[in-house]
Design a protein around this motif. Structure first.
Motif: not given
Length: 548
Positions: A41-46
């Motif tokens: 997955n192209s992770a995005k920050p939370t």
């Protein structure tokens, strides 16, 4: 980069390659940091709280723990200044229904969502990709790397078919990274040294790392000692991918590949002369290759020897073996077989005999001409030094046109070097041809064999080819010339190379020390003092032994 010690420093894991697993991870970091990891997955920050973010990654394809990697730093995502339709197409990820395609009983590997049986994935020439770099290098990435990614990924697909992984991140790593590149699932590290001096070094290295998606990751070695199954294939395929990415005509591609073969032959000869014989064997465990002890551990032969990290024998002998087989079969037959091999063995771990047996079973009897798994083991994989079939081939082969052009330029420089200092008569000046980067490397290697080059010649050489602005491969040879001939005017270039191109500068330290020149030795020690705290540990150990 944990792979040299099988990631034991990151988490408890089983060492043998056969102990494959999936993984998922949640990483907390300062909000100013980017977290990149081997993940589908192209992770995005939370955002968790002010100043702190969380990143989550996972993989569903089981792989050895050594292939996992993680990178955390204050990087910037580099995006194209203008977005073309092809870029938009490349960014399109497969939908969940397309991605989750389980090939139960169809493939030879354990069950997981496999792209090789997914019709949408098999036709995807360019997988979604992102580039990350320090802010200071975003311009260089836009000019060079971003322009190369789509053509190189498309070229790889045209040769080998389905991309084994659904996406790719490319990260430009700092000067102290110990190699020009490293591939892990879904992510490639590229040294900042690849961004200077045009697109050639960046393109060839990118192609090498992309090739590892098939050989080294989707198909891995079942025994740690059989590195050639990863590095030999990637080295052979990088030339093929790069020629297609440049859209070269067949005769141009052949000329460039022959030139690179000449350079690698010189490198292999040098390595065979100057390294311990036991480190030159590609299959050191012989008939015990692939065996695991009763305790479940697998010994990494020579794994604690820091010198081995800097050797290229597995790359070079593996490359020449595959080149030998491709020439014996013919390129069309060989690459058709390679696609079949990838389709059969993706998601699995192999030994040398798996590849060689399938190859020999798939070629006509008349083309085998005495080839057998045993003879290839004997002549190529289980002996030190230069393989006999390769020596015969190099002796019988004629130089390519690009190499002959370099020979002519070397003759001109030798005439310049012999010319007296007095003013030249008009019309006697040499006219030098424009050379490709690989030709420049070969030219400088030939000039390194000259006993003496005077400062006037070296100054003219530097100006003619703008050597300080060339790629790192060319600059490395130029630094060797500077050191050999004690060309003090260019010592600053050597200092900069040792600090900014650490992936390639290790053996320059040795050259500086063996010269027995006090100024050169002082230069080496000064550079080491400036860089040793940030230097890769293996590199620092090797350099310290040279200096002290």
């Amino acid at each position: 980069m944990g792979s040299p010690i099988n990631n034991r420093a990151l988490f408890p894991c089983q060492e043998p390659p056969v102990a494959m697993s999936t993984w998922q991870a949640t990483v907390r970091a300062a909000a100013s940091f980017v977290v990149l990891m081997s993940g589908e997955n192209s992770a995005k920050p939370t955002q968790l709280r002010e100043g702190c973010s969380s990143w989550h990654y996972y993989v569903t394809m089981p792989m050895p723990a050594s292939t996992f990697t993680i990178a955390v730093g204050p990087w910037t995502e580099v995006k194209p200044e203008t977005c073309s339709p092809s870029d938009l197409a490349a960014e399109r990820s497969l939908s969940p229904s397309e991605a989750d395609f389980r090939c139960v009983g169809v493939c030879g590997h354990m069950e997981y969502p496999c792209r090789f049986q997914n019709p949408s994935a098999t036709t995807q020439e360019v997988i979604p990709h992102r580039v990350f770099a320090p802010m200071s290098l975003t311009g260089a990435c836009q000019e060079t790397l971003l322009q190369l990614l789509s053509p190189c990924l498309s070229a790889a697909h045209s040769v080998l078919g389905t991309h084994p992984f659904s996406r790719l991140d490319v990260l430009i790593v700092p000067a102290n990274f110990p190699s020009l590149g490293m591939a892990s699932p879904h992510i490639v590290f590229l040294s900042q040294s690849t961004l200077t001096g045009g697109s050639h070094l960046c393109g060839t290295r990118l192609c090498h790392e992309i090739a590892h998606a098939w050989f080294g990751l989707a198909i891995g070695a079942r025994d740690w000692t059989e590195e050639w199954l990863s590095e030999g294939f990637a080295t052979h395929l990088e030339d093929v991918f790069w020629a297609k990415a440049q859209q070269l005509a067949p005769h141009e591609a052949q000329e460039q590949q022959e030139l690179r073969a000449s350079l690698r032959w010189r490198r292999l000869q040098d390595e065979s002369r100057n390294s311990p014989e036991q480190l030159q064997v590609l299959r050191p465990n012989k008939e015990k290759t692939g065996q695991v002890s009763d305790s479940g551990s697998s010994v990494i032969k020579h794994g604690l020897n820091p010198e081995k990290v800097f050797m290229q024998v597995h790359y070079l002998k593996g490359y020449f073996l595959l080149r030998f087989l491709a020439r014996r079969l013919g390129d069309d037959t060989y690459f058709s077989f390679l696609r079949k091999f990838v389709h059969t063995f993706h998601g699995q771990l192999i030994l040398s005999q798996d590849f060689l047996q399938m190859l020999l079973e798939n070629i006509p009897e008349e083309k085998r001409l005495g080839l057998s798994v045993e003879s290839i083991f004997r002549d190529w994989l289980e002996c030190p030094g230069l393989p006999q079939p390769l020596q015969k081939e190099r002796q019988a082969g004629a130089e390519c046109g690009l190499a002959r052009q370099v020979d002519a330029e070397v003759a001109k420089w030798n005439r310049v070097n012999r010319r007296p200092r007095k003013r030249k008569r008009r019309g006697t000046e040499e006219v030098f041809e424009k050379l490709l980067p690989d030709q420049l490397v070969l030219l400088l290697e030939h000039l390194l064999e000259q006993k003496t080059l005077n400062p006037r010649t070296l100054r003219s050489l530097e100006r003619t080819y703008c050597l300080s602005q060339q790629d790192a491969e060319v600059r490395h040879r130029w630094c060797e010339l500077v050191v050999k001939h004690k060309y003090t005017t260019a010592y600053k270039t050597v200092e900069e190379f040792l600090q900014e191109d650490q992936a390639m500068g290790i053996y320059l330290y040795g050259e500086l020390m063996v010269s027995e020149d006090a100024r050169q030795q002082q230069l080496a020690r000064r550079c080491f003092q400036l860089t040793k705290e940030q230097m890769d540990r293996c590199s620092a150990q090797v350099v310290a032994e040279m200096l002290f």
